[in-house]
Design a protein around this motif. Structure first.
Motif, PDB file in Angstrom:
ATOM      1  N   PHE A 215      -4.050  -2.503  -0.867  1.00 50.93           N
ATOM      2  CA  PHE A 215      -3.888  -3.325  -2.065  1.00 50.93           C
ATOM      3  C   PHE A 215      -3.979  -2.466  -3.319  1.00 50.93           C
ATOM      4  O   PHE A 215      -3.120  -2.546  -4.208  1.00 50.93           O
ATOM      5  N   LEU A 216      -5.006  -1.629  -3.400  1.00 54.02           N
ATOM      6  CA  LEU A 216      -5.178  -0.767  -4.573  1.00 54.02           C
ATOM      7  C   LEU A 216      -4.104   0.322  -4.619  1.00 54.02           C
ATOM      8  O   LEU A 216      -3.652   0.713  -5.695  1.00 54.02           O
ATOM      9  N   GLY A 217      -3.703   0.819  -3.460  1.00 52.18           N
ATOM     10  CA  GLY A 217      -2.662   1.833  -3.431  1.00 52.18           C
ATOM     11  C   GLY A 217      -1.337   1.309  -3.953  1.00 52.18           C
ATOM     12  O   GLY A 217      -0.602   2.016  -4.652  1.00 52.18           O
ATOM     13  N   VAL A 218      -1.043   0.046  -3.641  1.00 50.54           N
ATOM     14  CA  VAL A 218       0.177  -0.578  -4.156  1.00 50.54           C
ATOM     15  C   VAL A 218       0.104  -0.731  -5.670  1.00 50.54           C
ATOM     16  O   VAL A 218       1.093  -0.538  -6.383  1.00 50.54           O
ATOM     17  N   ALA A 221       1.006   2.582  -7.129  1.00 51.69           N
ATOM     18  CA  ALA A 221       2.437   2.868  -6.982  1.00 51.69           C
ATOM     19  C   ALA A 221       3.290   1.979  -7.873  1.00 51.69           C
ATOM     20  O   ALA A 221       4.406   2.355  -8.251  1.00 51.69           O
ATOM     21  N   ALA A 222       2.776   0.792  -8.197  1.00 54.53           N
ATOM     22  CA  ALA A 222       3.555  -0.162  -8.997  1.00 54.53           C
ATOM     23  C   ALA A 222       3.466   0.107 -10.486  1.00 54.53           C
ATOM     24  O   ALA A 222       4.185  -0.527 -11.267  1.00 54.53           O
ATOM     25  N   ALA A 223       2.610   1.011 -10.915  1.00 56.58           N
ATOM     26  CA  ALA A 223       2.404   1.226 -12.352  1.00 56.58           C
ATOM     27  C   ALA A 223       3.688   1.675 -13.051  1.00 56.58           C
ATOM     28  O   ALA A 223       4.049   1.140 -14.106  1.00 56.58           O
ATOM     29  N   ALA A 224       4.389   2.638 -12.461  1.00 58.24           N
ATOM     30  CA  ALA A 224       5.593   3.165 -13.108  1.00 58.24           C
ATOM     31  C   ALA A 224       6.709   2.124 -13.196  1.00 58.24           C
ATOM     32  O   ALA A 224       7.251   1.887 -14.289  1.00 58.24           O
TER      33      ALA A 224
END
Length: 250
Positions: A215-218, A221-224
């Protein structure tokens, strides 16, 4: 809010009277779900999620963007927008109220494709549902604004087929549905990632399958792509303030 809802109901009645638009909204998505399911691969959630999110991107392009361009142009040329501005509604409320039925159809189709992907293609429960939801909502908002901008460049409803074609074709390439990113040169793939629909579909795909992340890894990755989609939304709003036309083009 009552005025916005009343405007939305009026637009909904016009939609229900348009048989072709009603067919595209209610009937056409059903066989698309079946066709997509037949193209799915067992044991390949990443590839299947790309198919489904590509369909969601087509909903944003076809239902939201193209339909709203024609709607805004038609209402402008019929002096509806000009008359609405003389009332109590703000400019933003007029744009939202006019887009209401189209957005409702888009939401229903998105839910249908998501359910079809989960049931027929065996896609798992979303790894990060907020990211998936943000990608869908922010993508819709961005293309509502782009539709309003494109309507300023469109003199008549008939010309919408021409003025919207570049956006439709280029953005479809960015979804990865017809041209997978790994089959094009890296330079072209990098350019396609900057298009407004690409971050929306990427966020929906990340939120669904997560590429093996938590969940946190996504979220990381979704920030950009989220930042890029927000930037497109801000640019779209500024462009609407600058170029949207409320009176007929002569």
């Amino acid at each position: 809010m009552k005025s916005v809802l009343a405007l939305g109901r009026a637009e909904l009645l016009l939609l229900l009277r348009n048989r072709m638009a009603l067919f595209n909204a209610a009937v056409l998505p059903v066989p698309l779900v079946g066709l997509t399911a037949s193209a799915a691969s067992d044991g390949d959630p990443a590839g299947n999620s790309r198919l489904v999110t590509g369909l969601l991107g087509m909903v944003i392009l076809g239902v939201v963007y193209y339909n709203l361009v024609t709607t805004y142009v038609a209402r402008r040329e019929e002096l509806v927008l000009k008359r609405l501005r003389t009332g109590e509604l703000t400019d933003a409320a007029i744009l939202v109220g006019t887009a209401g039925p189209t957005l409702a159809v888009a939401v229903l189709q998105i839910l249908l494709f998501v359910a079809g992907g989960a049931v027929l293609m065996g896609l798992p429960v979303p790894v990060n549902a907020p990211v998936l939801l943000f990608g869908a909502v922010a993508g819709v908002v961005a293309f509502v604004l782009l539709a309003a901008v494109s309507s300023a460049l469109t003199r008549t409803v008939e010309l919408a087929q021409i003025t919207t074609l570049p956006v439709l074709v280029v953005c479809l390439l960015g979804t990865g549905l017809f041209v997978p990113p790994d089959t094009v040169p890296p330079v072209v793939a990098d350019i396609l990632r900057w298009l407004p629909l690409a971050p929306a579909t990427e966020l929906m795909r990340l939120g669904w399958v997560g590429d093996g992340g938590t969940f946190l890894g996504v979220l990381r990755a979704a920030a950009a792509p989220a930042g890029l989609l927000v930037a497109w939304t801000v640019l779209g709003w500024l462009a609407v303030l600058r170029w949207f036309r409320w009176e007929p083009r002569r």
